[in-house]
Design a protein around this motif. Structure first.
Motif, PDB file in Angstrom:
ATOM      1  N   HIS A  92     -39.768  44.478  55.445  1.00 15.54           N
ATOM      2  CA  HIS A  92     -38.702  44.100  55.912  1.00 15.54           C
ATOM      3  C   HIS A  92     -38.529  42.804  56.761  1.00 15.54           C
ATOM      4  CE1 HIS A  92     -39.074  44.983  60.094  1.00 15.54           C
ATOM      5  NE2 HIS A  92     -40.081  45.557  59.636  1.00 15.54           N
ATOM      6  N   PRO A  93     -37.341  41.872  56.588  1.00 14.15           N
ATOM      7  CA  PRO A  93     -37.205  40.805  57.712  1.00 14.15           C
ATOM      8  C   PRO A  93     -36.841  41.205  58.967  1.00 14.15           C
ATOM      9  CG  PRO A  93     -35.386  41.212  56.343  1.00 14.15           C
ATOM     10  CD  PRO A  93     -36.167  41.946  55.841  1.00 14.15           C
ATOM     11  N   TRP A  94     -37.231  40.468  59.706  1.00 16.94           N
ATOM     12  CA  TRP A  94     -36.672  40.639  61.423  1.00 16.94           C
ATOM     13  C   TRP A  94     -35.352  39.704  61.496  1.00 16.94           C
ATOM     14  CZ3 TRP A  94     -39.685  41.684  66.301  1.00 16.94           C
ATOM     15  CH2 TRP A  94     -40.781  42.461  66.001  1.00 16.94           C
ATOM     16  N   PHE A  95     -34.385  40.375  61.845  1.00 18.10           N
ATOM     17  CA  PHE A  95     -33.101  39.938  62.209  1.00 18.10           C
ATOM     18  C   PHE A  95     -33.020  39.066  63.440  1.00 18.10           C
ATOM     19  CE2 PHE A  95     -31.003  43.549  59.648  1.00 18.10           C
ATOM     20  CZ  PHE A  95     -31.816  43.030  58.463  1.00 18.10           C
ATOM     21  N   ALA A  96     -33.868  39.352  64.424  1.00 24.10           N
ATOM     22  CA  ALA A  96     -33.735  38.827  65.722  1.00 24.10           C
ATOM     23  C   ALA A  96     -35.170  38.878  66.493  1.00 24.10           C
ATOM     24  CB  ALA A  96     -32.577  39.311  66.620  1.00 24.10           C
ATOM     25  N   SER A  97     -35.481  37.969  67.405  1.00 23.09           N
ATOM     26  CA  SER A  97     -36.905  38.043  67.906  1.00 23.09           C
ATOM     27  C   SER A  97     -37.147  39.145  68.787  1.00 23.09           C
ATOM     28  CB  SER A  97     -37.082  36.459  68.618  1.00 23.09           C
ATOM     29  OG  SER A  97     -35.983  36.724  69.662  1.00 23.09           O
ATOM     30  N   GLY A  98     -36.159  39.675  69.411  1.00 22.41           N
ATOM     31  CA  GLY A  98     -36.674  40.772  70.169  1.00 22.41           C
ATOM     32  C   GLY A  98     -36.370  41.993  69.624  1.00 22.41           C
ATOM     33  N   PRO A 100     -36.203  43.705  65.571  1.00 30.06           N
ATOM     34  CA  PRO A 100     -35.899  43.335  64.009  1.00 30.06           C
ATOM     35  C   PRO A 100     -34.583  43.761  63.375  1.00 30.06           C
ATOM     36  CG  PRO A 100     -37.347  45.159  63.958  1.00 30.06           C
ATOM     37  CD  PRO A 100     -37.094  44.674  65.460  1.00 30.06           C
ATOM     38  N   ASP A 101     -34.214  44.855  63.983  1.00 33.13           N
ATOM     39  CA  ASP A 101     -32.822  45.601  63.502  1.00 33.13           C
ATOM     40  C   ASP A 101     -32.007  46.289  64.608  1.00 33.13           C
ATOM     41  OD1 ASP A 101     -31.314  46.692  61.622  1.00 33.13           O
ATOM     42  OD2 ASP A 101     -32.442  48.764  61.833  1.00 33.13           O
ATOM     43  N   PRO A 102     -31.369  45.013  65.316  1.00 29.73           N
ATOM     44  CA  PRO A 102     -30.612  45.435  66.663  1.00 29.73           C
ATOM     45  C   PRO A 102     -29.273  46.393  66.190  1.00 29.73           C
ATOM     46  CG  PRO A 102     -30.129  43.067  65.925  1.00 29.73           C
ATOM     47  CD  PRO A 102     -31.335  43.477  65.110  1.00 29.73           C
ATOM     48  N   ASP A 103     -28.764  46.283  65.027  1.00 35.91           N
ATOM     49  CA  ASP A 103     -27.578  47.089  64.673  1.00 35.91           C
ATOM     50  C   ASP A 103     -28.054  48.306  63.778  1.00 35.91           C
ATOM     51  OD1 ASP A 103     -26.029  45.140  66.071  1.00 35.91           O
ATOM     52  OD2 ASP A 103     -25.968  43.948  64.314  1.00 35.91           O
ATOM     53  N   PHE A 131     -42.551  46.817  63.787  1.00 30.23           N
ATOM     54  CA  PHE A 131     -41.943  46.641  65.070  1.00 30.23           C
ATOM     55  C   PHE A 131     -42.535  47.986  66.173  1.00 30.23           C
ATOM     56  CE2 PHE A 131     -38.398  47.909  68.086  1.00 30.23           C
ATOM     57  CZ  PHE A 131     -38.461  47.043  68.920  1.00 30.23           C
ATOM     58  N   VAL A 132     -42.756  49.093  65.585  1.00 34.40           N
ATOM     59  CA  VAL A 132     -43.099  50.062  66.389  1.00 34.40           C
ATOM     60  C   VAL A 132     -44.605  50.528  66.082  1.00 34.40           C
ATOM     61  CG1 VAL A 132     -40.853  51.088  66.689  1.00 34.40           C
ATOM     62  CG2 VAL A 132     -42.137  51.957  64.649  1.00 34.40           C
ATOM     63  N   GLU A 174     -24.826  36.955  59.575  1.00 29.95           N
ATOM     64  CA  GLU A 174     -24.526  36.737  60.979  1.00 29.95           C
ATOM     65  C   GLU A 174     -25.808  37.020  61.993  1.00 29.95           C
ATOM     66  OE1 GLU A 174     -23.298  41.172  60.092  1.00 29.95           O
ATOM     67  OE2 GLU A 174     -23.170  39.200  59.262  1.00 29.95           O
ATOM     68  N   ALA A 175     -27.075  37.461  61.235  1.00 27.51           N
ATOM     69  CA  ALA A 175     -28.072  37.540  61.733  1.00 27.51           C
ATOM     70  C   ALA A 175     -28.612  36.413  62.643  1.00 27.51           C
ATOM     71  CB  ALA A 175     -29.023  38.006  61.128  1.00 27.51           C
ATOM     72  N   GLU A 176     -29.088  36.886  63.855  1.00 25.91           N
ATOM     73  CA  GLU A 176     -29.907  35.631  64.667  1.00 25.91           C
ATOM     74  C   GLU A 176     -30.764  34.775  63.781  1.00 25.91           C
ATOM     75  OE1 GLU A 176     -33.439  35.346  67.826  1.00 25.91           O
ATOM     76  OE2 GLU A 176     -31.596  36.543  68.469  1.00 25.91           O
ATOM     77  N   ASN A 177     -31.601  35.474  62.918  1.00 27.01           N
ATOM     78  CA  ASN A 177     -32.347  34.775  62.100  1.00 27.01           C
ATOM     79  C   ASN A 177     -31.988  35.188  60.663  1.00 27.01           C
ATOM     80  OD1 ASN A 177     -34.319  33.790  60.136  1.00 27.01           O
ATOM     81  ND2 ASN A 177     -35.915  34.853  61.313  1.00 27.01           N
ATOM     82  N   ASN A 178     -31.144  34.386  59.818  1.00 26.53           N
ATOM     83  CA  ASN A 178     -30.667  34.861  58.814  1.00 26.53           C
ATOM     84  C   ASN A 178     -31.465  34.290  57.445  1.00 26.53           C
ATOM     85  OD1 ASN A 178     -29.785  32.258  58.679  1.00 26.53           O
ATOM     86  ND2 ASN A 178     -27.529  32.783  58.747  1.00 26.53           N
ATOM     87  N   THR A 179     -32.759  33.786  57.660  1.00 29.21           N
ATOM     88  CA  THR A 179     -33.553  33.528  56.524  1.00 29.21           C
ATOM     89  C   THR A 179     -33.465  34.692  55.606  1.00 29.21           C
ATOM     90  OG1 THR A 179     -34.819  32.044  58.040  1.00 29.21           O
ATOM     91  CG2 THR A 179     -35.823  32.441  55.828  1.00 29.21           C
TER      92      THR A 179
END
Length: 286
Positions: A92-98, A100-103, A131-132, A174-179
């Motif tokens: 999976h891709p990480w959506f944000a640095s803190g 990967p799936d904040p929502d 992540f975990v 709209e993800a922080e990292n939308n690559t």
């Protein structure tokens, strides 16, 4: 070029027994999370993947309530990778640095993917989700040999004969990292390794399961093509480039790439042979 971490791994994995391998996984603190536990987490409104710290606390509480020590292996929450059993590995891709799936988008998609494959995946099966499953604090200190060992060993999970790989490629605009998934270096490696080894269980998007062969139609057959494509993928860390290229060579090529010396290539072959032997004896990390 081959990293020092690879040499450490070759030495550390030589002539290991199944019990030693499980101990090695515990030393590196690589966890899998029970699929049924994740299913329960996902039922809550606004749920997202728990942090490693939250999981470890929950595991301790669960073990205590059951009268077990963590060493005795309470499996109602999470446990160490290295047992001789099938497991789910999520690419999976990480959506944000803190986080990967904040929502909680990927958590919901993962549960939907598992629901669509109930004939293969059961709730007591472990799930690898970086992540975990990995110690992110150690991963952040990539100059540390411990972190390099983690980076060296973990991507082989997606090529393991015990892996059931679930690909979650969607990236919100709209993800922080939308690559996009295909433009990310690690995602491209994980997908290539899993597809070449025929480990992909399903590719899940917001619209449902996607045909695997169609989704993977751009995965290169020849290593030279893989190497060329890999150069243009994005990554947050330069170390990812070196390590992933080495790992790609382990699983995707039989002839020595130009950037390895003969000595380095011999080390890679020894590393590969050891990993395959351990995988046959001990399970999920091969």
């Amino acid at each position: 070029e081959a990293s020092a971490g690879g040499e450490v791994m070759v030495s550390a994995m030589s002539s290991v027994t199944s019990e030693q391998f499980q101990g090695y996984c515990r030393q590196l603190k690589v966890l899998v999370v029970q699929a049924g536990y994740l299913r329960e987490v996902a039922k809550d409104e606004g749920a997202k993947f728990p942090t490693r710290e939250e999981l470890e606390l929950k595991r301790s509480e669960s073990a205590n309530s059951a009268g077990l020590s963590e060493a005795e292996g309470d499996r109602s929450v999470c446990w160490n990778l290295g047992r001789n059993e099938d497991f789910v590995a999520v690419s999976h891709p990480w959506f944000a640095s803190g986080h990967p799936d904040p929502d909680g988008v990927q958590l919901k998609q993962l549960i939907a993917a598992l629901d669509s494959k109930k004939d293969v995946v059961h709730d007591s099966m472990g799930v690898f989700f970086d992540f975990v499953s990995l110690d992110q604090r150690a991963m952040a200190a990539v100059e540390n040999n411990y972190a390099i060992d983690l980076l060296n060993g973990t991507p082989s999970i997606y090529a393991s004969k015990h892996a059931k790989v679930v690909v979650l490629p969607d990236v919100p605009t709209e993800a922080e990292n939308n690559t996009p998934y295909f433009k990310r270096r690690w995602c491209f490696y994980e997908l290539s390794a899993a597809y070449k080894k025929r480990r992909i269980l399903c590719v899940r998007s917001e619209k449902g399961n996607v045909a695997i062969d169609e989704f993977c139609r751009h995965v290169p057959e020849a290593f030279a093509d893989f190497e060329q494509a890999f150069e243009h993928k994005k990554s947050n860390k330069e170390v990812d480039k070196t390590l992933a290229r080495k790992l790609a060579a382990i699983y995707l090529v039989e002839e020595k790439p130009k950037y390895f010396t003969d000595e380095q290539w011999e080390q890679i072959q020894a590393y590969k042979a050891t990993r395959e032997a351990v995988g046959s004896a001990a399970g999920p990390s091969g």
